[in-house]
Motif scaffolding. Structure first.
Motif, short mmCIF file in Angstrom:
data_model
loop_
_atom_site.label_atom_id
_atom_site.label_comp_id
_atom_site.label_asym_id
_atom_site.label_seq_id
_atom_site.Cartn_x
_atom_site.Cartn_y
_atom_site.Cartn_z
N ILE A 89 1.19 14.20 -16.86
CA ILE A 89 2.26 13.42 -17.48
C ILE A 89 2.34 12.04 -16.84
O ILE A 89 2.45 11.03 -17.53
N GLY A 90 2.26 12.00 -15.51
CA GLY A 90 2.32 10.72 -14.81
C GLY A 90 1.18 9.79 -15.21
O GLY A 90 1.40 8.59 -15.45
N GLU A 91 -0.02 10.31 -15.32
CA GLU A 91 -1.16 9.48 -15.70
C GLU A 91 -1.10 9.09 -17.17
O GLU A 91 -1.53 8.00 -17.54
N ALA A 92 -0.55 9.95 -18.02
CA ALA A 92 -0.39 9.60 -19.43
C ALA A 92 0.57 8.43 -19.57
O ALA A 92 0.35 7.53 -20.40
N VAL A 93 1.62 8.41 -18.77
CA VAL A 93 2.57 7.30 -18.79
C VAL A 93 1.88 6.01 -18.35
O VAL A 93 2.10 4.96 -18.93
N LEU A 94 1.03 6.09 -17.33
CA LEU A 94 0.27 4.91 -16.92
C LEU A 94 -0.69 4.45 -18.02
O LEU A 94 -0.85 3.27 -18.26
N VAL A 101 4.37 8.00 -24.94
CA VAL A 101 4.23 9.41 -24.58
C VAL A 101 5.46 10.18 -25.05
O VAL A 101 5.35 11.26 -25.64
N ALA A 102 6.64 9.62 -24.80
CA ALA A 102 7.89 10.28 -25.23
C ALA A 102 7.92 10.45 -26.75
O ALA A 102 8.27 11.51 -27.25
N ARG A 103 7.53 9.42 -27.46
CA ARG A 103 7.52 9.48 -28.93
C ARG A 103 6.52 10.54 -29.41
O ARG A 103 6.83 11.33 -30.29
N TYR A 104 5.33 10.57 -28.82
CA TYR A 104 4.30 11.51 -29.24
C TYR A 104 4.72 12.96 -28.96
O TYR A 104 4.53 13.83 -29.80
N LEU A 105 5.31 13.19 -27.79
CA LEU A 105 5.71 14.55 -27.42
C LEU A 105 7.09 14.92 -27.98
O LEU A 105 7.53 16.05 -27.80
N LYS A 106 7.76 13.96 -28.61
CA LYS A 106 9.08 14.18 -29.20
C LYS A 106 10.12 14.52 -28.13
O LYS A 106 10.90 15.45 -28.26
N VAL A 107 10.10 13.72 -27.06
CA VAL A 107 11.05 13.88 -25.96
C VAL A 107 12.17 12.88 -26.19
O VAL A 107 11.93 11.70 -26.39
N GLU A 113 15.32 4.57 -19.69
CA GLU A 113 15.15 5.71 -18.78
C GLU A 113 13.72 6.25 -18.80
O GLU A 113 13.37 7.05 -17.96
N ALA A 114 12.93 5.86 -19.78
CA ALA A 114 11.63 6.47 -19.97
C ALA A 114 10.69 6.16 -18.81
O ALA A 114 10.32 5.03 -18.58
N GLU A 115 10.33 7.19 -18.09
CA GLU A 115 9.33 7.14 -17.03
C GLU A 115 8.84 8.56 -16.87
O GLU A 115 9.39 9.50 -17.44
N ALA A 116 7.76 8.75 -16.10
CA ALA A 116 7.14 10.07 -15.99
C ALA A 116 8.13 11.14 -15.52
O ALA A 116 8.21 12.22 -16.11
N HIS A 117 8.90 10.84 -14.48
CA HIS A 117 9.83 11.84 -13.94
C HIS A 117 10.90 12.20 -14.98
O HIS A 117 11.23 13.37 -15.17
N THR A 118 11.43 11.19 -15.67
CA THR A 118 12.46 11.43 -16.68
C THR A 118 11.93 12.29 -17.82
O THR A 118 12.61 13.21 -18.30
N LEU A 119 10.71 12.00 -18.26
CA LEU A 119 10.09 12.80 -19.33
C LEU A 119 9.90 14.24 -18.88
O LEU A 119 10.20 15.18 -19.62
#
Length: 172
Positions: A89-94, A101-107, A113-119
């Protein structure tokens, strides 16, 4: 396009993709992709240089899977995201940016707020289930195919087997 006109994508042997959101190191997560309604990729083992894990998270349900390249289950993925999935998840965000990533995973997270930890927190709060690990072989196979291209001698001549390979630049 019924009049026979071809789109730029159909006329070109390459497809443009969005460049990485930020540079990333490939040693820990050498392969990450948003494909087949999943975030999926290959994550290096922290303890054995000869072992990698194939990890994935499904869009919408956040069902997850993590197993070694020879289909042994990850010991850390028992009822919760393991460290391999968190690294993925962290590398996908990078690679793609947190919003994409949030949009694709529907998060559901707000833009600031969107960052790897938040997702990760948003997905794990839904208590995702173990997912189907049947796609692991396909993901690992694609990773190995990508590695094979690194062995080619650099050339500017067209390579027919790479006509699909993306170029850098913005999406048209």
């Amino acid at each position: 396009m019924g009049d026979g006109a071809l789109s730029l994508r159909e006329r070109s042997s390459t497809v443009r993709v969005v460049p990485s959101a930020r540079p990333r190191k490939l040693a820990k997560v050498p392969f990450v992709e948003l494909a087949d309604e999943r975030l999926q990729g290959v994550v290096s083992s922290g303890s054995d240089i000869g072992r990698v894990y194939v990890s994935s998270v499904e869009a919408g349900t956040y069902a997850f899977s993590c197993s070694t390249n020879n289909n042994r289950p990850c010991g850390g993925a028992r009822g919760a995201f393991c460290n391999h999935i968190r690294a993925l998840i962290g590398e996908a965000v990078l690679q793609y940016g947190a919003e994409r990533v949030a949009r694709y995973l529907k998060v559901e997270v707000s833009g600031e707020e969107a960052e790897a930890h938040t997702l990760t927190v948003a997905m794990t709060s839904t208590r995702p289930a173990q997912g189907d690990k049947s796609a692991a072989a396909q993901v690992f196979s694609r990773f190995l195919r990508h590695l094979a291209y690194l062995e080619f001698t650099p050339t500017t001549a067209p390579l027919p087997e790479m006509h699909w390979f993306p170029t850098t630049g913005a999406v048209a």
